[in-house]
Write a protein that holds these residues in place. Structure first.
Motif, PDB file in Angstrom:
ATOM      1  N   PRO A  86       3.894  36.472  54.261  1.00  0.00           N
ATOM      2  CA  PRO A  86       4.646  35.368  54.524  1.00  0.00           C
ATOM      3  C   PRO A  86       5.465  35.182  55.786  1.00  0.00           C
ATOM      4  CG  PRO A  86       4.745  35.903  52.124  1.00  0.00           C
ATOM      5  CD  PRO A  86       3.958  37.160  52.845  1.00  0.00           C
ATOM      6  N   ASP A  88       8.582  34.541  56.412  1.00  0.00           N
ATOM      7  CA  ASP A  88       9.864  35.027  56.133  1.00  0.00           C
ATOM      8  C   ASP A  88       9.866  36.685  56.040  1.00  0.00           C
ATOM      9  OD1 ASP A  88       8.863  34.776  53.593  1.00  0.00           O
ATOM     10  OD2 ASP A  88      10.464  34.576  52.682  1.00  0.00           O
ATOM     11  N   GLN A  90       7.573  38.785  57.325  1.00  0.00           N
ATOM     12  CA  GLN A  90       7.470  39.072  58.627  1.00  0.00           C
ATOM     13  C   GLN A  90       8.638  39.118  59.461  1.00  0.00           C
ATOM     14  OE1 GLN A  90       3.767  37.362  60.865  1.00  0.00           O
ATOM     15  NE2 GLN A  90       3.102  36.495  58.786  1.00  0.00           N
ATOM     16  N   SER A 146       1.735  39.075  45.554  1.00  0.00           N
ATOM     17  CA  SER A 146       2.194  37.676  45.747  1.00  0.00           C
ATOM     18  C   SER A 146       3.111  37.647  46.880  1.00  0.00           C
ATOM     19  CB  SER A 146       2.787  36.840  44.590  1.00  0.00           C
ATOM     20  OG  SER A 146       1.938  37.005  43.437  1.00  0.00           O
ATOM     21  N   GLY A 147       2.972  38.511  47.776  1.00  0.00           N
ATOM     22  CA  GLY A 147       4.062  38.680  48.907  1.00  0.00           C
ATOM     23  C   GLY A 147       5.552  38.704  48.456  1.00  0.00           C
ATOM     24  N   ASN A 148       5.810  39.064  47.361  1.00  0.00           N
ATOM     25  CA  ASN A 148       7.222  39.182  46.837  1.00  0.00           C
ATOM     26  C   ASN A 148       7.650  40.659  47.227  1.00  0.00           C
ATOM     27  OD1 ASN A 148       7.686  36.872  45.552  1.00  0.00           O
ATOM     28  ND2 ASN A 148       6.205  37.603  43.969  1.00  0.00           N
TER      29      ASN A 148
END
Length: 206
Positions: A86, A88, A90, A146-148
Motif C-alpha cells: 500500500p 502509505d 511504501q 493484507s498489507g497491515n
C-alpha cells in the motif's frame, strides 16, 4: 560440519553456509536435509548468509508434525518488491530493506510457525545521519498478507555488524523502519521521556 564445529558461548554448534552474491538475483533458496532442522534440542543451528539477509535457523526449527517423513527443507530468502505494498506503507518504509521468508517441505510451500524455536534474521543496513542520532528508533515491521504492519519488538540496529537484527517465530515479510513515537503528556517525565518513546516506537507499549 556440525560434528566438527565447536559449540559457542551459549552451547550451540553453528554451521555457516555462505551463498555468494549473484548479480540481479532477488531470491535465494537453499535446500537442507530435514533431519538437521527437526532435532529435539536447541544445541545446533545453521546460519545461511546471503547479500539480502542472514538467517539463523535452530536445529529444532521444524515441529515434529511438520518433520514427519520429510526429506528436504527449502528456505526462501527474497527481496520484496515494495511497489506491491500500500502507498502509505511504501512512504513510511522508503528505500529501506524488505525481506520475505518462506519455507517449503519436499517442494510444497508450508506455513511455518514455531513458538519454541525462534529464527534470527539480520538485514544489512546503513542508517542515515539523522537515524544515527537516535539509533534505538531503528526497528522492524512485520507485514501481513493484507498489507497491515505490526511492530517486532526485538528489532534493533547493531552498529558493530552494520545490520538490523530481529527474531521471529513465523515466516512472512519484514521491513526495516525508523519510527519516532511520542506523547503529549510526558513532558513532566523528562527522566523517562526517551525510554517511553523508544518502547512505543518498537511496539512494546502503546
Amino acid at each position: 560440519a556440525l560434528s566438527g564445529v565447536q559449540a559457542g558461548p551459549e552451547g550451540v554448534k553453528t554451521v555457516e553456509l555462505s551463498i555468494s552474491m549473484v548479480q540481479g538475483a532477488n531470491t535465494y533458496e537453499p535446500t537442507l536435509p530435514a533431519s538437521y532442522l527437526s532435532t529435539s534440542t536447541e544445541d545446533t543451528a545453521i546460519r545461511i548468509m546471503t547479500d539480502i539477509a542472514t538467517v539463523t535457523v535452530p536445529g529444532n526449527m521444524l515441529p515434529s508434525e511438520a518433520a514427519a517423513e520429510a526429506q528436504n527443507v527449502s528456505l526462501t530468502i527474497a527481496a520484496v518488491d515494495r511497489t506491491a505494498l500500500p502507498a502509505d506503507i511504501q512512504a513510511q518504509i522508503g528505500n529501506k530493506p524488505i525481506v520475505e521468508l518462506n519455507l517449503s517441505i519436499d517442494g510444497r510451500r508450508t506455513a511455518w510457525v514455531n513458538e519454541e524455536a525462534p529464527v534470527t534474521v539480520s538485514l544489512p543496513y546503513t542508517p542515515t545521519a539523522e537515524e544515527l542520532m537516535d539509533p534505538e528508533h531503528i526497528t522492524v515491521w512485520y507485514i501481513d498478507g493484507s498489507g497491515n504492519v505490526i511492530a517486532v519488538p526485538s528489532g534493533r540496529y547493531d552498529p558493530v555488524t552494520g545490520t538490523v537484527t530481529f527474531t521471529t517465530t513465523h515466516f512472512s515479510s519484514y521491513a526495516v523502519v525508523y519510527v519516532k513515537k511520542t506523547f503529549t503528556d510526558i513532558g513532566s517525565y523528562s527522566w523517562a521521556k526517551k525510554q517511553i518513546e523508544v518502547l512505543a516506537s518498537k511496539g512494546i507499549i502503546e
